[in-house]
Design a protein around this motif. Sequence first.
Motif, PDB file in Angstrom:
ATOM      1  N   GLN A   1      69.182  81.645   9.702  1.00  0.00           N
ATOM      2  CA  GLN A   1      70.628  81.741   9.846  1.00  0.00           C
ATOM      3  C   GLN A   1      71.100  80.960  11.071  1.00  0.00           C
ATOM      4  O   GLN A   1      70.452  80.962  12.116  1.00  0.00           O
ATOM      5  CB  GLN A   1      71.054  83.197   9.937  1.00  0.00           C
ATOM      6  CG  GLN A   1      70.900  83.943   8.602  1.00  0.00           C
ATOM      7  CD  GLN A   1      71.833  85.117   8.508  1.00  0.00           C
ATOM      8  OE1 GLN A   1      71.895  85.945   9.397  1.00  0.00           O
ATOM      9  NE2 GLN A   1      72.581  85.195   7.403  1.00  0.00           N
ATOM     10  N   VAL A   2      72.248  80.310  10.920  1.00  0.00           N
ATOM     11  CA  VAL A   2      72.798  79.479  11.985  1.00  0.00           C
ATOM     12  C   VAL A   2      74.250  79.873  12.231  1.00  0.00           C
ATOM     13  O   VAL A   2      74.888  80.539  11.405  1.00  0.00           O
ATOM     14  CB  VAL A   2      72.709  77.981  11.621  1.00  0.00           C
ATOM     15  CG1 VAL A   2      71.263  77.565  11.410  1.00  0.00           C
ATOM     16  CG2 VAL A   2      73.545  77.669  10.381  1.00  0.00           C
ATOM     17  N   ASP A   3      74.770  79.451  13.387  1.00  0.00           N
ATOM     18  CA  ASP A   3      76.167  79.743  13.712  1.00  0.00           C
ATOM     19  C   ASP A   3      77.125  78.830  12.956  1.00  0.00           C
ATOM     20  O   ASP A   3      78.214  79.257  12.559  1.00  0.00           O
ATOM     21  CB  ASP A   3      76.403  79.577  15.217  1.00  0.00           C
ATOM     22  CG  ASP A   3      75.561  80.536  16.030  1.00  0.00           C
ATOM     23  OD1 ASP A   3      75.809  81.754  15.949  1.00  0.00           O
ATOM     24  OD2 ASP A   3      74.651  80.066  16.737  1.00  0.00           O
ATOM     25  N   ILE A   4      76.720  77.574  12.773  1.00  0.00           N
ATOM     26  CA  ILE A   4      77.604  76.579  12.176  1.00  0.00           C
ATOM     27  C   ILE A   4      76.810  75.676  11.248  1.00  0.00           C
ATOM     28  O   ILE A   4      75.695  75.252  11.578  1.00  0.00           O
ATOM     29  CB  ILE A   4      78.277  75.718  13.270  1.00  0.00           C
ATOM     30  CG1 ILE A   4      79.210  76.579  14.132  1.00  0.00           C
ATOM     31  CG2 ILE A   4      79.052  74.531  12.665  1.00  0.00           C
ATOM     32  CD1 ILE A   4      79.625  75.908  15.423  1.00  0.00           C
ATOM     33  N   VAL A   5      77.380  75.373  10.101  1.00  0.00           N
ATOM     34  CA  VAL A   5      76.878  74.297   9.238  1.00  0.00           C
ATOM     35  C   VAL A   5      77.940  73.214   9.210  1.00  0.00           C
ATOM     36  O   VAL A   5      79.116  73.486   8.943  1.00  0.00           O
ATOM     37  CB  VAL A   5      76.587  74.783   7.810  1.00  0.00           C
ATOM     38  CG1 VAL A   5      76.300  73.589   6.892  1.00  0.00           C
ATOM     39  CG2 VAL A   5      75.411  75.748   7.796  1.00  0.00           C
TER      40      VAL A   5
ATOM     41  N   LEU B   1      82.378  74.803  18.234  1.00  0.00           N
ATOM     42  CA  LEU B   1      80.999  74.816  18.718  1.00  0.00           C
ATOM     43  C   LEU B   1      80.963  74.955  20.234  1.00  0.00           C
ATOM     44  O   LEU B   1      81.712  74.284  20.945  1.00  0.00           O
ATOM     45  CB  LEU B   1      80.302  73.512  18.309  1.00  0.00           C
ATOM     46  CG  LEU B   1      78.870  73.318  18.811  1.00  0.00           C
ATOM     47  CD1 LEU B   1      77.927  74.334  18.177  1.00  0.00           C
ATOM     48  CD2 LEU B   1      78.401  71.887  18.532  1.00  0.00           C
ATOM     49  N   THR B   2      80.071  75.826  20.725  1.00  0.00           N
ATOM     50  CA  THR B   2      79.913  76.020  22.165  1.00  0.00           C
ATOM     51  C   THR B   2      78.435  76.023  22.533  1.00  0.00           C
ATOM     52  O   THR B   2      77.547  76.116  21.665  1.00  0.00           O
ATOM     53  CB  THR B   2      80.532  77.354  22.625  1.00  0.00           C
ATOM     54  OG1 THR B   2      79.884  78.436  21.941  1.00  0.00           O
ATOM     55  CG2 THR B   2      82.021  77.396  22.330  1.00  0.00           C
ATOM     56  N   THR B   3      78.173  75.939  23.819  1.00  0.00           N
ATOM     57  CA  THR B   3      76.819  75.952  24.353  1.00  0.00           C
ATOM     58  C   THR B   3      76.048  77.180  23.868  1.00  0.00           C
ATOM     59  O   THR B   3      76.582  78.294  23.860  1.00  0.00           O
ATOM     60  CB  THR B   3      76.863  75.956  25.888  1.00  0.00           C
ATOM     61  OG1 THR B   3      77.567  74.802  26.338  1.00  0.00           O
ATOM     62  CG2 THR B   3      75.461  75.963  26.482  1.00  0.00           C
ATOM     63  N   GLY B   4      74.809  76.957  23.464  1.00  0.00           N
ATOM     64  CA  GLY B   4      73.941  78.047  23.060  1.00  0.00           C
ATOM     65  C   GLY B   4      73.970  78.378  21.585  1.00  0.00           C
ATOM     66  O   GLY B   4      73.101  79.118  21.103  1.00  0.00           O
ATOM     67  N   GLN B   5      74.952  77.889  20.847  1.00  0.00           N
ATOM     68  CA  GLN B   5      74.985  78.139  19.416  1.00  0.00           C
ATOM     69  C   GLN B   5      73.995  77.230  18.685  1.00  0.00           C
ATOM     70  O   GLN B   5      73.553  76.210  19.210  1.00  0.00           O
ATOM     71  CB  GLN B   5      76.395  77.912  18.863  1.00  0.00           C
ATOM     72  CG  GLN B   5      77.409  78.954  19.302  1.00  0.00           C
ATOM     73  CD  GLN B   5      78.748  78.756  18.615  1.00  0.00           C
ATOM     74  OE1 GLN B   5      79.286  77.662  18.595  1.00  0.00           O
ATOM     75  NE2 GLN B   5      79.290  79.835  18.055  1.00  0.00           N
ATOM     76  N   THR B   6      73.671  77.613  17.454  1.00  0.00           N
ATOM     77  CA  THR B   6      72.807  76.795  16.608  1.00  0.00           C
ATOM     78  C   THR B   6      73.648  76.184  15.502  1.00  0.00           C
ATOM     79  O   THR B   6      74.388  76.885  14.804  1.00  0.00           O
ATOM     80  CB  THR B   6      71.677  77.638  15.975  1.00  0.00           C
ATOM     81  OG1 THR B   6      70.848  78.161  17.028  1.00  0.00           O
ATOM     82  CG2 THR B   6      70.818  76.776  15.050  1.00  0.00           C
ATOM     83  N   VAL B   7      73.556  74.859  15.343  1.00  0.00           N
ATOM     84  CA  VAL B   7      74.325  74.147  14.333  1.00  0.00           C
ATOM     85  C   VAL B   7      73.378  73.358  13.431  1.00  0.00           C
ATOM     86  O   VAL B   7      72.460  72.693  13.903  1.00  0.00           O
ATOM     87  CB  VAL B   7      75.375  73.210  14.971  1.00  0.00           C
ATOM     88  CG1 VAL B   7      74.743  72.228  15.953  1.00  0.00           C
ATOM     89  CG2 VAL B   7      76.162  72.466  13.907  1.00  0.00           C
ATOM     90  N   LEU B   8      73.589  73.481  12.138  1.00  0.00           N
ATOM     91  CA  LEU B   8      72.836  72.727  11.132  1.00  0.00           C
ATOM     92  C   LEU B   8      73.712  71.571  10.678  1.00  0.00           C
ATOM     93  O   LEU B   8      74.841  71.781  10.210  1.00  0.00           O
ATOM     94  CB  LEU B   8      72.499  73.625   9.946  1.00  0.00           C
ATOM     95  CG  LEU B   8      71.720  72.973   8.795  1.00  0.00           C
ATOM     96  CD1 LEU B   8      70.287  72.716   9.212  1.00  0.00           C
ATOM     97  CD2 LEU B   8      71.762  73.860   7.552  1.00  0.00           C
ATOM     98  N   ILE B   9      73.229  70.337  10.831  1.00  0.00           N
ATOM     99  CA  ILE B   9      74.020  69.150  10.521  1.00  0.00           C
ATOM    100  C   ILE B   9      73.371  68.395   9.374  1.00  0.00           C
ATOM    101  O   ILE B   9      72.252  67.881   9.499  1.00  0.00           O
ATOM    102  CB  ILE B   9      74.156  68.239  11.752  1.00  0.00           C
ATOM    103  CG1 ILE B   9      74.876  68.982  12.872  1.00  0.00           C
ATOM    104  CG2 ILE B   9      74.883  66.947  11.391  1.00  0.00           C
ATOM    105  CD1 ILE B   9      74.927  68.234  14.184  1.00  0.00           C
ATOM    106  N   HIS B  10      74.068  68.336   8.248  1.00  0.00           N
ATOM    107  CA  HIS B  10      73.565  67.585   7.096  1.00  0.00           C
ATOM    108  C   HIS B  10      73.850  66.098   7.263  1.00  0.00           C
ATOM    109  O   HIS B  10      74.797  65.697   7.951  1.00  0.00           O
ATOM    110  CB  HIS B  10      74.216  68.083   5.811  1.00  0.00           C
ATOM    111  CG  HIS B  10      73.818  69.468   5.421  1.00  0.00           C
ATOM    112  ND1 HIS B  10      72.506  69.885   5.424  1.00  0.00           N
ATOM    113  CD2 HIS B  10      74.553  70.549   5.033  1.00  0.00           C
ATOM    114  CE1 HIS B  10      72.447  71.155   5.038  1.00  0.00           C
ATOM    115  NE2 HIS B  10      73.682  71.575   4.802  1.00  0.00           N
ATOM    116  N   GLY B  11      73.020  65.282   6.606  1.00  0.00           N
ATOM    117  CA  GLY B  11      73.201  63.839   6.705  1.00  0.00           C
ATOM    118  C   GLY B  11      73.124  63.369   8.141  1.00  0.00           C
ATOM    119  O   GLY B  11      73.891  62.505   8.584  1.00  0.00           O
ATOM    120  N   ALA B  12      72.164  63.902   8.873  1.00  0.00           N
ATOM    121  CA  ALA B  12      72.119  63.717  10.323  1.00  0.00           C
ATOM    122  C   ALA B  12      71.769  62.306  10.761  1.00  0.00           C
ATOM    123  O   ALA B  12      71.918  61.975  11.942  1.00  0.00           O
ATOM    124  CB  ALA B  12      71.140  64.709  10.939  1.00  0.00           C
TER     125      ALA B  12
END
Length: 238
Positions: free
Chosen positions: A204-208, A143-154
């Motif tokens: 759409q996201v960069d990381i799940v 993960l880097t600055t500017g990416q979008t991350v979806l975090i489950h169980g947040a």
Amino acid sequence: MRGITVRDREAGISGLRLEDLPHPHAAENDVIVRVHAAGFTRGELEWPGTWSDRAGRDRTPSVPGHEVSGVVTELGYGTTGLTVGQRVFGPTDWARNGSLAEYVAVEARNLAPLPADIDHTVAAALPISGLTAWQGLFDHARLTTGQTVLIHGAAGGVGSIAVQLAHEVGARVVGTGRAADRDTVLGLGAHAFLETDRLEDAGQVDIVFDVIGGDILDRSAALVRPGGTLVTIAHPPT
């Protein structure tokens, strides 16, 4: 000293017992920590290291608990970087006696100094969840600055730390959970919150980053844009 032990693998948490135990020995590069707070997860009772050493030999009765916060009382031979009387926290070795006791022997390299303004109870809740979140986001997902991350169980143990780490690095964070978790997750630094039955609204996201597995994991795969990453810490079904 007094400590909590397990002897019977089939007994689960009902097999936990408070006993008198020998004071731990500080081996080379170890420290002895007087335990002020300890972390325990029920899953430890399924870990091979709870029941046997690295050579496969039975080591019961064993002391569970692999997160600790406390004060250094003794240094083993060759130990550097820590001092007697220092406040520390960190994980303990999986295949040695753990932190559910008055004292525990820990490799010095596993411990970090604990600032005076952080409570021992808070510190003991951090090592496993914090390292899991860090490794998932940065070692595996990069993960880097500017990416979008979806975090489950947040709002959970690992997810709540992942939200804060991702926010700190400058990512756009979308947290998921139950409706009752919304304010908590947004308060941790998430930019948006979705209930788990509306995942498709994330786009759409960069990381799940997944801590749940099952149907949530299956539905999440379609949300990762080409070249993105899906990381899960959930156990596969048995």
